[in-house]
Design an enzyme around this catalytic site. Sequence first.
Site, PDB file in Angstrom:
ATOM      1  N   ASP A  98      43.072  76.310  76.281  1.00  0.00           N
ATOM      2  CA  ASP A  98      41.736  75.777  76.060  1.00  0.00           C
ATOM      3  C   ASP A  98      40.729  76.748  76.655  1.00  0.00           C
ATOM      4  O   ASP A  98      40.813  77.094  77.839  1.00  0.00           O
ATOM      5  CB  ASP A  98      41.608  74.405  76.735  1.00  0.00           C
ATOM      6  CG  ASP A  98      41.004  73.367  75.811  1.00  0.00           C
ATOM      7  OD1 ASP A  98      39.981  73.683  75.190  1.00  0.00           O
ATOM      8  OD2 ASP A  98      41.562  72.260  75.705  1.00  0.00           O
ATOM      9  N   ASP A 199      36.593  74.931  73.175  1.00  0.00           N
ATOM     10  CA  ASP A 199      35.913  73.658  73.407  1.00  0.00           C
ATOM     11  C   ASP A 199      34.457  73.728  72.940  1.00  0.00           C
ATOM     12  O   ASP A 199      33.741  74.685  73.254  1.00  0.00           O
ATOM     13  CB  ASP A 199      35.982  73.351  74.909  1.00  0.00           C
ATOM     14  CG  ASP A 199      35.464  71.983  75.248  1.00  0.00           C
ATOM     15  OD1 ASP A 199      36.010  70.997  74.711  1.00  0.00           O
ATOM     16  OD2 ASP A 199      34.508  71.891  76.038  1.00  0.00           O
ATOM     17  N   GLU A 256      36.600  73.770  68.319  1.00  0.00           N
ATOM     18  CA  GLU A 256      36.169  72.375  68.255  1.00  0.00           C
ATOM     19  C   GLU A 256      34.690  72.381  67.859  1.00  0.00           C
ATOM     20  O   GLU A 256      33.865  72.955  68.566  1.00  0.00           O
ATOM     21  CB  GLU A 256      36.354  71.689  69.603  1.00  0.00           C
ATOM     22  CG  GLU A 256      35.935  70.222  69.569  1.00  0.00           C
ATOM     23  CD  GLU A 256      35.806  69.609  70.956  1.00  0.00           C
ATOM     24  OE1 GLU A 256      36.013  68.392  71.065  1.00  0.00           O
ATOM     25  OE2 GLU A 256      35.486  70.338  71.920  1.00  0.00           O
ATOM     26  N   HIS A 328      43.380  64.342  72.836  1.00  0.00           N
ATOM     27  CA  HIS A 328      43.065  63.833  74.179  1.00  0.00           C
ATOM     28  C   HIS A 328      41.735  63.087  74.236  1.00  0.00           C
ATOM     29  O   HIS A 328      41.465  62.401  75.216  1.00  0.00           O
ATOM     30  CB  HIS A 328      43.035  64.996  75.170  1.00  0.00           C
ATOM     31  CG  HIS A 328      41.936  65.976  74.881  1.00  0.00           C
ATOM     32  ND1 HIS A 328      41.934  66.783  73.762  1.00  0.00           N
ATOM     33  CD2 HIS A 328      40.787  66.271  75.542  1.00  0.00           C
ATOM     34  CE1 HIS A 328      40.853  67.537  73.752  1.00  0.00           C
ATOM     35  NE2 HIS A 328      40.133  67.236  74.832  1.00  0.00           N
ATOM     36  N   ASP A 329      40.899  63.237  73.197  1.00  0.00           N
ATOM     37  CA  ASP A 329      39.590  62.573  73.165  1.00  0.00           C
ATOM     38  C   ASP A 329      39.551  61.386  72.216  1.00  0.00           C
ATOM     39  O   ASP A 329      38.510  60.739  72.075  1.00  0.00           O
ATOM     40  CB  ASP A 329      38.505  63.562  72.706  1.00  0.00           C
ATOM     41  CG  ASP A 329      38.092  64.531  73.797  1.00  0.00           C
ATOM     42  OD1 ASP A 329      38.264  64.200  74.986  1.00  0.00           O
ATOM     43  OD2 ASP A 329      37.607  65.630  73.461  1.00  0.00           O
TER      44      ASP A 329
END
Length: 555
Positions: A98, A199, A256, A328-329
């Site tokens: 990430d 991210d 993302e 994860h979100d």
Amino acid sequence: MERKWWKEGVVYQIYPRSFYDSNGDGIGDLKGIIEKLDYLKELGVDIIWLNPICKSPNADNGYDISDYYDIMDEFGTLEDFEKLLDEAHKRGIKIIMDLVVNHTSDEHIWFIESRKSKDNPYRDFYIWRKGKDGNPPNNWTSAFSGSAWQYDENTDEYYLHLFAVKQPDLNWDNENARKEVYKMMRWWLDKGIDGFRMDVINFISKVEGFPYDYDAEEKGEQPGFKYYANGPKVHEYLQEMNKEVLSKYDIMTVGETPGVTPEVGRLYVDYDRNELNMIFHFELMDIDSGKNKWDVKPWKLTDFKRIMYKWYEGLKEKGWNSVYLNNHDQPRLVSRFGDDKEYRIESAKLLATFIHTWQGTPYIYQGEEIGMTNVRFESINDYRDIETLNWYNEMLQKGNDPKHLLEAIYKKGRDNARTPMQWDDSENAGFTKGTPWIKVNPNYKEINVKKALEDKNSIFYYYKRLIELRKQYPVIVYGDIKLLFEDDERIFAYTRHFEDENLLVFMNFSKDEVEVNLPKDLLGKDMKLLISNYEKEELKENMLLKPFEARVYLF
């Protein structure tokens, strides 16, 4: 269609804090991941995406980085990471990390220096502005509730934080800040990592002047969003990043990118533009959202199909899609898009069928392959996620009913995905010998890896078979897509074609038995059943598909 390893691979996302705890402190760690590499090898995945592991005070579980060159204390050491990388590579598994560079932690040395004085060399690494009449510079809000600006007494100015107060945004307009980011990226790539998941990478360029956002509220948007999502110089900076760093390595990149359409998305992934390999769009993730993510409304299969096909068409032959239904979100896919009670196993397999037979790189989020579900904690005190807690407290102050708020959290809260991985039916699901940092989902005695590995008909082995088929038949990776029964609210079906291979996929997204008439142009074809989540049945002109039944044929 150019063949690439990152198109053909299957990604497994690991949230390290919740994966496996090797030392009993209640927090997953790098040594824990090493211990479970053979499990991932058995599943057949090619790539691991690690959520952030760099040093962090954990205001947002690692998405607030205080040192890009070191490992979070709870997760281990740099040596542990090097061993993980080496052991993964020995098993033919690549690792992507990430990359969190829209913001840092307020404990990062750059920010510590930046806030010392207005003439500090690091001042312009961040976004500082004067207030207006005792108020913040504008009305932008943080994704985690409240103003996106934090006043700092020391220099009598505000800094921008699109997320938590402890996550100040980097100023990408500063060339020295960009150079430091590129230097850090090269350092990790030279260690041998295989790429980055970036991210909120489309937030890095903000509109000059930081204007007020007057019409966001009536549109149900977050104030300021249109002034930083896909900002004016984002493509210039990504092309610079590609030239300076990415193009020099054979790696995978996925960005993302909240708030993109296929037209905008294509700018990030177009093969001729030299930016990223693929992106995560959020259109499907917003399918059940009303005014905001917490305003949950029923979703329709026709919308699901329309969104996925629109993105396939939008990027076709120009770029590449990523295919995911949770992370994860996001809530657990079987609880959101399937039936996590009566048809948990069948619907989990059906959703897997979609993810692995649609065009794009498939992403598996940890626990998805055993059918882990959302969790319903009785008390808000059992939740850990900063977004969830901030929103709950803000809504409580506005007089909302706590029971109503919890119902929204049960459906959409990020902690649904963050409960510990369920390895077996021993205490704490075999995740830790200590006290877990967040409670385990109580259904772990029924849903766990040990049980899945002992049952040849488990969700795990269904995923394994899908991954094997993807490696065996190029049509599953590269085939074009033609939708069937577009207006049907229960059946999702399509054919795929590549070179001399054809695929037919049937999925019943409902609890009903549904009769399906095979299209006339497919009648009489020699069909081979590749996989199904029910007992094998022959293909007929009129088929009765069972609840959540999925079938994939080669012809």
